[in-house]
Design a protein around this motif. Sequence first.
Motif, PDB file in Angstrom:
ATOM      1  N   UNK A 129     -39.136  -7.920  30.498  1.00 26.93           N
ATOM      2  CA  UNK A 129     -38.598  -7.181  29.355  1.00 26.93           C
ATOM      3  C   UNK A 129     -39.493  -7.410  28.134  1.00 26.93           C
ATOM      4  N   UNK A 130     -39.423  -6.488  27.171  1.00 28.10           N
ATOM      5  CA  UNK A 130     -40.203  -6.678  25.945  1.00 28.10           C
ATOM      6  C   UNK A 130     -39.459  -7.658  25.043  1.00 28.10           C
ATOM      7  N   UNK A 131     -40.032  -8.840  24.807  1.00 27.45           N
ATOM      8  CA  UNK A 131     -39.278  -9.892  24.118  1.00 27.45           C
ATOM      9  C   UNK A 131     -38.975  -9.583  22.655  1.00 27.45           C
ATOM     10  N   UNK A 132     -39.764  -8.688  22.037  1.00 21.72           N
ATOM     11  CA  UNK A 132     -39.495  -8.407  20.628  1.00 21.72           C
ATOM     12  C   UNK A 132     -38.472  -7.287  20.463  1.00 21.72           C
ATOM     13  N   UNK A 133     -38.034  -6.703  21.577  1.00 19.77           N
ATOM     14  CA  UNK A 133     -37.028  -5.642  21.491  1.00 19.77           C
ATOM     15  C   UNK A 133     -35.680  -6.182  21.952  1.00 19.77           C
ATOM     16  N   UNK A 140     -36.951   2.133  25.741  1.00 23.19           N
ATOM     17  CA  UNK A 140     -38.373   2.050  25.369  1.00 23.19           C
ATOM     18  C   UNK A 140     -39.160   3.233  25.929  1.00 23.19           C
ATOM     19  N   UNK A 146     -32.181 -10.316  21.869  1.00 23.15           N
ATOM     20  CA  UNK A 146     -33.478 -10.084  22.507  1.00 23.15           C
ATOM     21  C   UNK A 146     -33.333  -9.945  24.013  1.00 23.15           C
TER      22      UNK A 146
END
Lengths: 262, 309
Positions: free
Chosen positions: A101-105, A113, A150
């Motif tokens: 997963x995208x950690x900043x999202x 996304x 997150x």
Amino acid sequence: MRDANESRAIQIEELTAGFGSFTAVRQVSLRIPPNKITAIIGPSGSGKSTLVRCLNRLHEEVRGAWMQGRVRLGGHDIFATDVDPVQLRRRVGMVFQRPNPFPTMSVAENVVAGLRLNRWGRPAGLDDRIEESLRRAALWEQVKDKLHVSGASLSGGQQQRLCIARALAVEPDVLLMDEPCSALDPVATFKIEELMKELAEDITIVIVTHNMQQAARVSDYTAFLMMGEDRAGELVEFGPTDRIFTNPSDKRTEDYITGRFG
Amino acid sequence: MIRQLSRPHRNRGDRIFQGWTWLMAATVLALIGLLLYELVLGALPAISRFGFGFLTGQTWNPVSGQFGALPAIYGTVVSSLLALAIAGPVGLLAAIYLAEFAPPWLDGPLSFLIELLATIPSVVFGLWGLYVLVPVLRSPIETTLHNTLGFLPLLGCTPLGLGMLAAVAILALMILPYVTAVARDMLRAVPDDQREAMLALGATRWEMAWKAVVPYARSGIVGGMMLALGRAVGETMAVTMLIGNRPEISACLFSPSYTLASQIANEFTEATTDMYVSVLIELGLILFAVTLILNGIARLLVWRVRSKS
């Protein structure tokens, strides 16, 4: 109905691919039927991952990678020069070995996304799509109260289902899964296998796995790959999973599934 | 057996090593403390004489004994921030190109050249600025801006070449390699599975870089920019040669200005009275504080970005 399904069938014709001077898979031809789960099994280094990564042309993003032959998705050659790999990947989604997963999202942002790509601004109806995708990935009940934390704060199994939801949100026809359970515990693995069976009603699933029990449990068809003399992977046998596991026609398949090597 | 296992001095080597590293760490702290102590001690006469008025005063007249630090504080903060506002985006884009798009044969030489830029001595930048940059700035750049947009206070004064804009330009150029090199390393450290995740969703390479790789590396990139800002705040030689050295606050980009570092460097040899010396040392103390405050704000920023996600 039958025609609609056919658009999700994949025909691989004499596919050869590799990196630099190394050939990873050679002369693989097989037809992946629509709305079924097809498992690709074989020992390490037999080119399983390279094979599936050709199906969404992610293979070519690696430096020095090359591929030959033909892959048809619903009859259309996806290697043709007028095919945009970016558009292809919206029809052929992928889930990776390690949950990524995208950690900043946040959880919700992760899911959509893909929907926010190739366009300016925020498309309409994202909230509905978030819930729908998370429900399809059997994750909604666990995360509906923490959509804004997150994506990296979930457990490993939840992260992987989040990645599946993220791939489903784009509404692909095909989902490629490259050893999706190898970093997960047995309970999380079981949940993902159950999920795959449900998803196969609507989409075609191709799963690479090391785990022969997993292939036997979830898949309708099985392809067995093995490296040849020069370490290039070749297709040994392809057929309905029941037959491959009970009555293989090739001696090497039998040796592999009975645990005599690999 | 149990006694042997629990005997504490079996780890004597460990303890000596621990003590030694503690001592080294303490030395660094002690040095900073000593530096601060000396600065405060030297600045004390000026502090007791002018008090807080020194920070807000705008007059600088050594002959009559009037000193105000505000023009230099203003010049330092504005020149550094403007330089970062230019070098930050340019450096980040260059780093994205180097890390994500450049073919290997171009990446190596380009990276080498950028790192080379960081090793050029400040005085060389200053000379280059004086002889190449300033004439070009005066005409055509500043003259054209003044003639077409001169109604804006920002561009309203006479184009001289030497001044705030020249200092900003040279500072931007000097910190650019830091921003680029740090950002490039941070982008390279992003795991490939993040790139593949974005590509597999149907992202173009640019979307991949901008939506997956840059966000993943953002706290490191901001950290690199802060490092660059710190360098811009303290940069002395090149700025002294180009900023025009006039302790005045002006909204106009072309007007001569001053920074804390360049004022100290420029006037130390002229400081004949004890009070004058003390005033310059207080400027040093303020420079120290400005660096600390900017760093603190930056850390706060990074921390907020992190805790939000």
